[in-house]
Write a protein that holds these residues in place. Structure first.
Motif, PDB file in Angstrom:
ATOM      1  N   ILE A  88     -38.275 -40.494 106.548  1.00  0.00           N
ATOM      2  CA  ILE A  88     -38.098 -39.038 106.462  1.00  0.00           C
ATOM      3  C   ILE A  88     -36.644 -38.829 106.048  1.00  0.00           C
ATOM      4  N   ILE A 114     -32.346 -34.854 116.888  1.00  0.00           N
ATOM      5  CA  ILE A 114     -31.342 -35.284 115.905  1.00  0.00           C
ATOM      6  C   ILE A 114     -31.298 -34.346 114.695  1.00  0.00           C
ATOM      7  N   GLU A 152     -32.845 -42.899 116.070  1.00  0.00           N
ATOM      8  CA  GLU A 152     -33.603 -42.005 116.972  1.00  0.00           C
ATOM      9  C   GLU A 152     -34.762 -41.317 116.275  1.00  0.00           C
ATOM     10  N   CYS A 156     -41.726 -38.276 112.903  1.00  0.00           N
ATOM     11  CA  CYS A 156     -42.839 -37.424 113.347  1.00  0.00           C
ATOM     12  C   CYS A 156     -43.186 -36.347 112.335  1.00  0.00           C
TER      13      CYS A 156
HETATM   14  S1  SF4 Z   1     -37.828 -37.424 114.817  1.00  0.00           S
HETATM   15 FE1  SF4 Z   1     -39.206 -36.121 113.636  1.00  0.00          FE
HETATM   16  S2  SF4 Z   1     -38.189 -34.178 113.500  1.00  0.00           S
HETATM   17 FE2  SF4 Z   1     -36.658 -35.622 114.180  1.00  0.00          FE
HETATM   18  S3  SF4 Z   1     -35.683 -36.277 112.310  1.00  0.00           S
HETATM   19 FE3  SF4 Z   1     -37.284 -37.733 112.679  1.00  0.00          FE
HETATM   20  S4  SF4 Z   1     -39.055 -36.939 111.583  1.00  0.00           S
HETATM   21 FE4  SF4 Z   1     -37.568 -35.298 111.705  1.00  0.00          FE
END
Ligand code: SF4
Ligand code: SF4
Length: 471
Positions: free
Chosen positions: A240, A277, A286, A290
């Protein structure tokens, strides 16, 4: 000190306060394509988890890990304790599969399939929102001093958490005890199965605290996969990612529309993140992938009339304008190891026959002689037979000769004939009685058939060496 509470401290985790205390995260709910996909997939996984222990394949529970009985069943294949080396193949295969998947699709396991994410996101957080309201209302309630409203809301929430945790625990134990057996155990008083009851209480407590309270801390602090995933990923792995080129410079107070990039600095991505984050700082340990921040940002982009995808699933090399290499030494090694392990596993599985038998001589002397009532000599060979039945079939085993002409010449005597081999192991004695003339130069090799008297099928053939006096 940051002026905006969502502008995170450079050297501190979002979930840790100034004095090291836990900062409880209340992520905003998001709507969007990825949210919908994940919801469907999560419910499918939960359904599978709950239903699998109730499905029988070939008369055995689909997955049953009977630790006291040292018997492990996976979709019709039963492994016994001595098959432990085969389970190592399964474990290694799983590790390399995860390695291969991670090297291409990043932390897809964390965001899409890890029970931690699935249960918290689908059930625990939903209960929380239902009782305490949206993220802002939840934050307000948590920060508020104790009141009647806070007390009843928190109490009901934890009672519901407990009920769900009990349900998850019982499904979990169903994989170890057997779902049907566990059902009947739960119908009786706990005192009848005190150890199991205590174990169930401990597991429930563990799930309750982890899914209800510890949550993202487990991913950040405790999960070993979270620690090593960065080793498996590189610039060609999907993650991501925030498109910095497009987003920067992000909007600051006083900037005109043409002075800033696509990021309007609304912090919607940060507010939606369950680990708290800011993905605009790059791929971080971290991040559990998601996709919440993708949906949150896409909604903002729609709102401001900008193309979606400022935060998206992409590779670092794509972002830098370089081609993404899906096949590269790293994932080819994972793939080769994965295929190699699974091929070896299937090959070993085939080699480990479902029904095995070993015959060893049962006494110190290779043969004994007895005088029959008519005065003739009879030679006796004593063998011990160890039978192992790993199949799902109960056999009634009897022995006979492959060469049917031997039936008149050699007698097979067993204490019980046929013997029922429904367990993993069965031992019996077998005596071969014959006249010395059956042998040639004091010995003879014969083929014995182990046949199932129920089906009359031969399940195994073994060569036996008969011995007797030299003529
Ligand atoms: S944990 Fe989920 S919401 Fe947070 S940065 Fe990663 S993908 Fe995006
Ligand atoms: S949601 Fe999008 S626009 Fe808003 S701060 Fe995050 S990246 Fe920038």
């Amino acid at each position: 000190m940051a002026s905006n509470k969502f502008e995170l401290h450079e050297s501190r985790l979002a979930t840790t306060g100034e004095h090291g205390e836990r900062v409880y995260i209340h992520p905003e709910d998001v709507k969007g394509v990825w949210r919908n996909r994940r919801t469907v997939f999560y419910w499918f996984l939960i359904f599978l988890y709950m239903v699998l222990p109730w499905i029988n394949i070939g008369g055995k529970q689909s997955i049953l890990l009977d630790i006291p009985g040292r018997e492990f069943t996976f979709f019709g294949n039963t492994f016994l304790a001595h098959n432990a080396p085969l389970l190592i193949f399964v474990f290694l295969g799983f590790v390399f599969t995860i390695g291969f998947i991670t090297s291409i699709w990043g932390r897809v396991w964390c965001g899409w399939a890890c029970p931690q994410t699935v249960f918290i996101d689908t059930i625990y957080r939903k209960i929380e929102s239902f009782i305490e309201g949206n993220a802002r209302q939840r934050q307000k309630l948590s920060a508020a001093p104790m009141s009647f409203e806070k007390l009843w809301k928190k109490s009901i929430k934890w009672v519901l958490f407990l009920i769900v945790s009990l349900h998850i625990t019982h499904s979990f134990l169903g994989y170890f005890v057997g779902a049907r057996k566990l059902f009947w155990i739960t119908m009786g008083p706990p005192t009848e199965h005190m150890t199991l009851f205590i174990f169930m209480c401990l597991i429930t407590l563990l799930f309750l605290l982890d899914f209800g309270w510890f949550r993202e801390q487990f991913c950040i602090i405790a999960c070993p996969y979270g620690r090593i995933q960065s080793v498996m990923m590189d610039e060609h792995s999907k993650a991501i990612i925030y498109d910095e080129k497009r987003g920067e410079p992000r909007r600051q107070p006083g900037m005109k529309k043409d002075e800033h990039g696509a990021c309007i600095n609304c912090y919607a991505c940060v507010k939606a993140c369950p680990t708290g984050i800011d993905i605009r700082r790059g791929v971080q340990l971290e991040c559990i992938a998601c996709t919440n921040c993708i949906d949150a940002c896409d909604e903002i982009m729609d709102h401001v009339g900008s193309p979606r995808g400022l935060i998206r699933y992409d590779t670092q090399s794509n972002l830098e304008g370089k081609p993404t290499k899906y096949l590269r030494p790293r994932n080819l090694i994972y793939l080769a190891a994965m295929i190699g392990i699974f091929v070896t596993f299937i090959f070993s599985l085939k080699l480990s026959q479902e029904f095995r038998a070993t015959l060893v001589r049962g006494s110190n002397t290779t043969f004994s002689e007895a005088v029959k009532s008519d005065g003739s000599i009879e030679v006796v060979n004593h063998y011990k037979v160890n039978m192992e039945n790993e199949s799902l079939t109960n056999y009634n085993i009897s022995l006979r000769f492959k060469d049917k002409s031997l039936e008149d010449k050699i007698t097979i005597v067993m204490p019980r004939n046929p013997v029922t081999v429904d367990k993993a192991y069965f031992k019996t004695n077998v005596f071969f009685k014959f006249e010395p003339s059956v042998l040639t130069n004091g010995s003879k090799s014969i083929i014995i058939e182990f046949f199932d008297t129920n089906s009359n099928n031969v399940v195994l053939e073994k060569e036996v060496k008969l011995a007797g006096p030299l003529k």
